[in-house]
Enzyme design. Structure first.
Site, PDB file in Angstrom:
ATOM      1  N   CYS A 380     -22.135  -9.127  23.183  1.00  0.00           N
ATOM      2  CA  CYS A 380     -21.609  -7.949  23.871  1.00  0.00           C
ATOM      3  C   CYS A 380     -22.742  -7.147  24.512  1.00  0.00           C
ATOM      4  O   CYS A 380     -23.313  -7.591  25.503  1.00  0.00           O
ATOM      5  CB  CYS A 380     -20.735  -7.130  22.932  1.00  0.00           C
ATOM      6  SG  CYS A 380     -19.527  -6.164  23.841  1.00  0.00           S
ATOM      7  N   HIS A 506     -16.989 -10.902  20.936  1.00  0.00           N
ATOM      8  CA  HIS A 506     -17.536 -10.779  19.581  1.00  0.00           C
ATOM      9  C   HIS A 506     -17.159 -11.992  18.732  1.00  0.00           C
ATOM     10  O   HIS A 506     -16.129 -11.973  18.046  1.00  0.00           O
ATOM     11  CB  HIS A 506     -17.004  -9.505  18.914  1.00  0.00           C
ATOM     12  CG  HIS A 506     -17.574  -8.258  19.498  1.00  0.00           C
ATOM     13  ND1 HIS A 506     -18.760  -7.702  19.068  1.00  0.00           N
ATOM     14  CD2 HIS A 506     -17.140  -7.475  20.506  1.00  0.00           C
ATOM     15  CE1 HIS A 506     -19.021  -6.618  19.770  1.00  0.00           C
ATOM     16  NE2 HIS A 506     -18.053  -6.456  20.651  1.00  0.00           N
ATOM     17  N   GLU A 508     -18.354 -12.880  16.027  1.00  0.00           N
ATOM     18  CA  GLU A 508     -18.464 -12.592  14.582  1.00  0.00           C
ATOM     19  C   GLU A 508     -17.123 -12.254  13.938  1.00  0.00           C
ATOM     20  O   GLU A 508     -16.988 -12.330  12.721  1.00  0.00           O
ATOM     21  CB  GLU A 508     -19.486 -11.473  14.331  1.00  0.00           C
ATOM     22  CG  GLU A 508     -19.074 -10.053  14.729  1.00  0.00           C
ATOM     23  CD  GLU A 508     -19.375  -9.708  16.178  1.00  0.00           C
ATOM     24  OE1 GLU A 508     -19.497 -10.627  17.016  1.00  0.00           O
ATOM     25  OE2 GLU A 508     -19.475  -8.494  16.484  1.00  0.00           O
TER      26      GLU A 508
HETATM   27  N1  GLN Z   1     -21.506  -0.488  25.475  1.00  0.00           N
HETATM   28  C1  GLN Z   1     -21.103  -1.736  26.062  1.00  0.00           C
HETATM   29  C2  GLN Z   1     -19.771  -1.647  26.764  1.00  0.00           C
HETATM   30  O1  GLN Z   1     -18.994  -0.753  26.504  1.00  0.00           O
HETATM   31  C3  GLN Z   1     -21.087  -2.832  25.028  1.00  0.00           C
HETATM   32  C4  GLN Z   1     -20.038  -2.660  23.976  1.00  0.00           C
HETATM   33  C5  GLN Z   1     -20.241  -3.521  22.764  1.00  0.00           C
HETATM   34  O2  GLN Z   1     -21.336  -4.060  22.543  1.00  0.00           O
HETATM   35  N2  GLN Z   1     -19.230  -3.651  21.943  1.00  0.00           N
HETATM   36  O3  GLN Z   1     -19.459  -2.469  27.577  1.00  0.00           O
END
Ligand code: GLN
Length: 549
Positions: A380, A506, A508
């Site tokens: 992410c 994600h 995970e």
């Molecule tokens: N801050 C980034 C976004 O909103 C990444 C978010 C995250 O890593 N969950 O796109």
């Protein structure tokens, strides 16, 4: 059949792990088990809370932002959770207030009992879709908290309605060991059960968390004072190696058999050889130890990256290697330089996150991993930082950035999606939940997943700016995972690097100890290759060739 799990004396006793372990055992006796958590805090969901307050926000396929205990539920019992798996005081009250505004209460005074408790009971019943034989509901917080009262009252009523044979109360409590006296104490647990009794709940089963084994005298005392059969007082001592030992410890005491008997259910055979084997591999893996640096911004709070650490453990089990995590604060890299923190790492992982603190440290960690051929997994925000790093240091776009951190960057290689522009509400408004992704044929991801189409969970606002896709590809960073429309970049790789994979989703949230996530399995495997390479007699010391040339 319903089971309600409450907690007493202190928080952080591992109620989620106990609940998940019990669910695992019952499922291995052939029952279909559903899991649910009721959280007494007033936030509508934990999505807006700081990781320091709440730990990780766990995301389900249907896009709910939920409590991290749901991660334990999915990892242990393998049951996918959903919106109905997590209610909070905030979500219950919002529903009741919305109904009141619509005139749904027909002029009545709206009260905690019966309206709030009815709404909580409806939440419990919403799990009862016919898919499950047993539903376990964990009540967050500790007996005695003001916020918990309506939830405890609701489960008291619920059990009254369904009858004793269909509903069980399990209370998880603490037996503190007083060093100076050399004794383990049962009094706090007696008092905690006393609080439950005041509101009409008498636990059927006690599970006692303790540092040392419980003696017969403790069991008898608890049984006497708490009005519980001594056979139904179980011990849950601190585990030696892994939380995945908890189900094995409970099974040794036949806890699952007693539960099924109390619920008047047939006791089938318990099949868990695969789980035992997994725990054995974790305790004594064939290979040595790989060191994985996780570079984040909440490293002092382990719960903030719970699923990441669990997934690394799973990847280690599947590669039969121990994973040692090096906890690196991104800001420390900014202060002291990267070498000091990453020189021993066999792999570097940059997880998700929000806000600009520590960003430059993360970018520096990625540069170091890329230039030194150290396996890298970006997740992410970690992927977004990898794209920024590559744009700056390989494409030469010195001011490249994510518009989250520099709204005026001339090269916003990560930017806000059109649909996100203009959204002001913070709760539940990101790209959330499962989205499909197509994998390019020659990619590492495709090989690891052994599939051309995958589905993964998201939680972010910003996206890879597709205007830079070709320029990045020309210089060696490929977008190998795309949304079916081709508009959203979900995975990037650097094929000339030994192992450089970063994803917008994600992974995970979908890894389990019996089936590690393909990307974590691949990443830990690559770290092992890196370690073995480093241990092999060196021909010539020096840096691995940089993919940037
Ligand atoms: N801050 C980034 C976004 O909103 C990444 C978010 C995250 O890593 N969950 O796109």
């Amino acid at each position: 059949k319903h089971i309600f799990v409450t907690g007493g004396v202190v928080s952080s006793l591992g109620k989620g792990i106990t609940t998940a372990s019990l669910a695992f055992l019952l499922s291995r006796r052939g029952y279909r088990v559903g899991l649910q958590k009721l959280d007494p805090y007033i936030n509508v969901d934990p999505g807006t809370m700081s990781p320091y307050q709440h730990g990780e926000v766990y995301v389900t396929d249907d896009g709910s932002e939920t409590d991290l205990d749901l991660g334990h539920y999915e990892r242990f019992a393998g049951v996918p959770c959903r919106k109905a798996s997590n209610y909070t005081t905030g979500s219950i009250y919002s529903a009741v207030i919305a109904r009141e505004r619509q005139g749904g209460y027909l002029g009545k005074t709206v009260q905690v009992i019966p309206h709030i408790t009815d709404e909580i009971k409806a939440g419990i019943r919403s799990m009862d879709t016919g898919e499950f034989d047993i539903i376990i509901t964990e009540i967050g917080g500790t007996a005695g908290d003001i916020e918990s009262l309506p939830f405890l009252e609701a489960i008291r009523q619920f059990r009254q309605e369904i009858g004793r044979q269909n509903g069980l109360f399990i209370h998880l409590t603490l037996l503190p060991y007083i060093k100076a006296a050399g004794e383990m104490k049962t009094k706090p647990s007696q008092q905690s059960v006393g609080i439950l009794r005041e509101i009409g709940i008498i636990p059927d089963i006690l599970v006692c968390r303790c540092e040392r084994p419980m003696l017969k005298e403790h069991r008898d005392k608890l049984a006497l004072f708490c009005n519980v059969n001594p056979e139904l007082v179980f011990e849950e001592c601190d585990v030696k190696h892994s939380i995945y030992e908890v189900p094995l410890d409970l099974a040794k005491q036949d806890a699952d058999i007693y539960v099924l008997e109390l619920l008047n259910l047939h006791v089938g055979t318990l099949k868990m050889d695969d789980w035992k084997k997994m725990v054995r591999t974790f305790i004594a893996p064939d290979h040595g130890t790989v060191k994985i640096a996780v570079v984040g911004k909440y490293m002092s709070l382990r719960d903030a990256y719970k699923s990441i650490f669990e997934s690394l453990t799973h990847g280690g089990i599947d590669n039969s290697v121990r994973v040692e995590v090096l906890y690196v604060e991104a800001e420390d890299i900014e202060k002291d330089g990267v070498e000091r923190y990453l020189k021993e790492a066999d792999g570097v992982l940059v997880p998700g996150g929000f806000g600009s603190r520590g960003i430059e440290g993360k970018i520096e960690a990625i540069r170091y991993a890329r230039e030194n051929g150290i396996p890298f997994l970006g997740i992410c925000l970690g992927m977004q930082c990898a794209v920024v790093e590559y744009s700056r240091n390989v494409l030469g776009l010195k001011k490249a950035n994510s518009s989250e951190f520099d709204a005026k960057s001339p090269d916003p290689v990560i930017h806000l999606m059109e649909e996100q522009k203009g959204i002001e509400d913070k709760g539940g408004t990101m790209r959330l939940g499962a989205y499909p992704c197509d994998l390019a044929e020659q990619s590492k991801a495709r090989q690891l997943y052994s599939a051309a189409k995958i589905s993964e969970r998201h939680r972010h606002r910003y996206e890879f700016n597709i205007a830079y896709l070709e320029k990045l590809a020309e210089k060696g960073m490929d977008a190998v995972g795309l949304s079916p429309s081709g508009e959203l970049v979900e995975i990037v790789e650097v094929p000339s690097h030994p192992w450089f994979v970063a994803c917008q989703f994600h992974p995970e949230f979908k890894s389990t100890p019996l089936s590690s996530h393909p990307l974590f399995r691949g990443f830990v495997g690559a770290a092992l290759v890196h370690l073995e390479g480093a241990q092999a007699p060196k021909k010539k010391a020096g840096k691995a060739e940089s993919p940037a040339g």
